[in-house]
Write a protein that holds these residues in place. Structure first.
Motif, PDB file in Angstrom:
ATOM      1  N   GLY A 137      51.486  18.036 -13.142  1.00 57.52           N
ATOM      2  CA  GLY A 137      50.888  17.438 -11.795  1.00 57.52           C
ATOM      3  C   GLY A 137      50.809  18.513 -10.848  1.00 57.52           C
ATOM      4  N   VAL A 138      51.448  19.401 -10.559  1.00 58.72           N
ATOM      5  CA  VAL A 138      51.380  20.305  -9.485  1.00 58.72           C
ATOM      6  C   VAL A 138      50.071  21.200  -9.798  1.00 58.72           C
ATOM      7  CG1 VAL A 138      52.220  22.471  -8.550  1.00 58.72           C
ATOM      8  CG2 VAL A 138      53.765  20.461  -8.712  1.00 58.72           C
TER       9      VAL A 138
ATOM     10  N   VAL B 282      47.056  18.854  -9.206  1.00 60.49           N
ATOM     11  CA  VAL B 282      46.786  18.675  -7.723  1.00 60.49           C
ATOM     12  C   VAL B 282      46.118  20.062  -6.972  1.00 60.49           C
ATOM     13  CG1 VAL B 282      47.866  18.492  -5.359  1.00 60.49           C
ATOM     14  CG2 VAL B 282      48.454  16.731  -7.444  1.00 60.49           C
ATOM     15  N   ARG B 283      46.882  21.202  -7.532  1.00 59.87           N
ATOM     16  CA  ARG B 283      46.296  22.338  -6.850  1.00 59.87           C
ATOM     17  C   ARG B 283      44.808  22.680  -7.228  1.00 59.87           C
ATOM     18  NH1 ARG B 283      45.010  27.261  -7.987  1.00 59.87           N
ATOM     19  NH2 ARG B 283      44.888  27.038 -10.234  1.00 59.87           N
TER      20      ARG B 283
ATOM     21  N   LEU C 267      42.712  20.292  -7.612  1.00 65.63           N
ATOM     22  CA  LEU C 267      41.976  19.502  -7.079  1.00 65.63           C
ATOM     23  C   LEU C 267      41.534  19.883  -5.386  1.00 65.63           C
ATOM     24  CD1 LEU C 267      43.323  15.882  -7.951  1.00 65.63           C
ATOM     25  CD2 LEU C 267      41.060  16.565  -8.208  1.00 65.63           C
ATOM     26  N   VAL C 268      42.662  20.532  -5.002  1.00 64.35           N
ATOM     27  CA  VAL C 268      42.509  21.129  -3.596  1.00 64.35           C
ATOM     28  C   VAL C 268      41.775  22.265  -3.593  1.00 64.35           C
ATOM     29  CG1 VAL C 268      43.783  22.077  -1.834  1.00 64.35           C
ATOM     30  CG2 VAL C 268      44.774  20.074  -2.981  1.00 64.35           C
TER      31      VAL C 268
ATOM     32  N   PRO D 169      41.116  19.101 -13.053  1.00 65.90           N
ATOM     33  CA  PRO D 169      41.972  18.444 -12.635  1.00 65.90           C
ATOM     34  C   PRO D 169      42.456  16.792 -12.780  1.00 65.90           C
ATOM     35  CG  PRO D 169      40.429  19.092 -10.891  1.00 65.90           C
ATOM     36  CD  PRO D 169      40.062  19.662 -12.113  1.00 65.90           C
TER      37      PRO D 169
ATOM     38  N   LEU E 168      45.782  15.258 -14.245  1.00 72.39           N
ATOM     39  CA  LEU E 168      46.682  14.283 -13.684  1.00 72.39           C
ATOM     40  C   LEU E 168      46.889  13.025 -14.733  1.00 72.39           C
ATOM     41  CD1 LEU E 168      45.173  13.825 -10.206  1.00 72.39           C
ATOM     42  CD2 LEU E 168      47.523  14.675 -10.679  1.00 72.39           C
TER      43      LEU E 168
END
Length: 210
Positions: free
Chosen positions: A104-105, A108-109, A111-112, A186, A190
């Motif tokens: 998950g991390v 998200v990373r 995506l950012v 990403p 997820l």
């Protein structure tokens, strides 16, 4: 009479106590799956050095973590302790949850901070290797767990299956990036995280019930 007694004793020595047989079978299943996962991790590590892929690094972390869950299980079977086996099962469930958090991390990373992986063919092949290795380990552990009535081994098989899904996501990521959709990497991560969390819940129910 003495000869008959000796003869009977000789035959009795050939019998295996059920707990000993169960212990040996459990250790054998854990050892086989550990060997499969170690070979898988070695292949992926070699490809990681060549590609430098962050996606592959995350999958490799999952596979190494899955391989390490064999250690408490092996100890539990060696001790022939139901309490140790239950504790090992809880450790496995925790390992599944941690693997979900890592996935998950990482998703998200990405995506950012979007970054498309390189060497997509090699990345896909590493994902295939990870999937095959984890799926084989999952079958070995799950079948042995059901045969030995071991919730810890069943939970560990579910963990290996979860990591197989993560490896399959690496293949899917390579495919969508090749098609030009960088954010697919990403987003797939997820989705796989949700799958792992679901497996975590089922594994927890299995260990808690027994």
């Amino acid at each position: 009479m003495e000869h008959g007694h000796a003869h009977a004793d000789a035959h009795s020595h050939g019998l295996l106590d059920p707990s000993i047989r169960r212990s040996r079978d459990g250790i054998r299943a854990v050892a086989v799956s550990l060997g499969v996962l170690a070979a898988t991790a070695a292949v992926q590590a070699a490809i990681l050095v060549a590609t430098g892929s962050i996606a592959l690094l995350a999958d490799l972390i999952h596979n190494v973590g899955d391989a390490l869950t064999a250690v408490p299980l092996g100890i539990a079977f060696a001790l022939r302790s139901e309490r140790a086996e239950r504790a090992a099962g809880l450790a496995v469930v925790l390992a599944i949850f941690v693997s979900a958090c890592v996935a998950g991390v990482e998703a998200v990373r990405r995506l950012v901070e979007p970054s498309a992986p390189d060497h997509l063919l090699a990345l896909a092949l590493a994902g295939v290797a990870g999937f095959a290795g984890n799926w084989l380990a999952a079958m070995v552990r799950t079948r042995a767990g059901r045969r030995l009535d071991s919730p810890a081994l069943v939970a560990d098989g579910n963990h290996a299956r979860a990591d197989a899904y993560v490896s399959l996501a690496v293949v899917a990521s390579a495919a969508v990036v090749a098609l030009g959709f960088d954010l697919g990497d990403p987003l797939i991560g997820l989705a796989i995280t949700l799958v792992i969390l679901r497996i975590t819940w089922h594994s927890w129910q299995t260990v808690r019930r027994d």
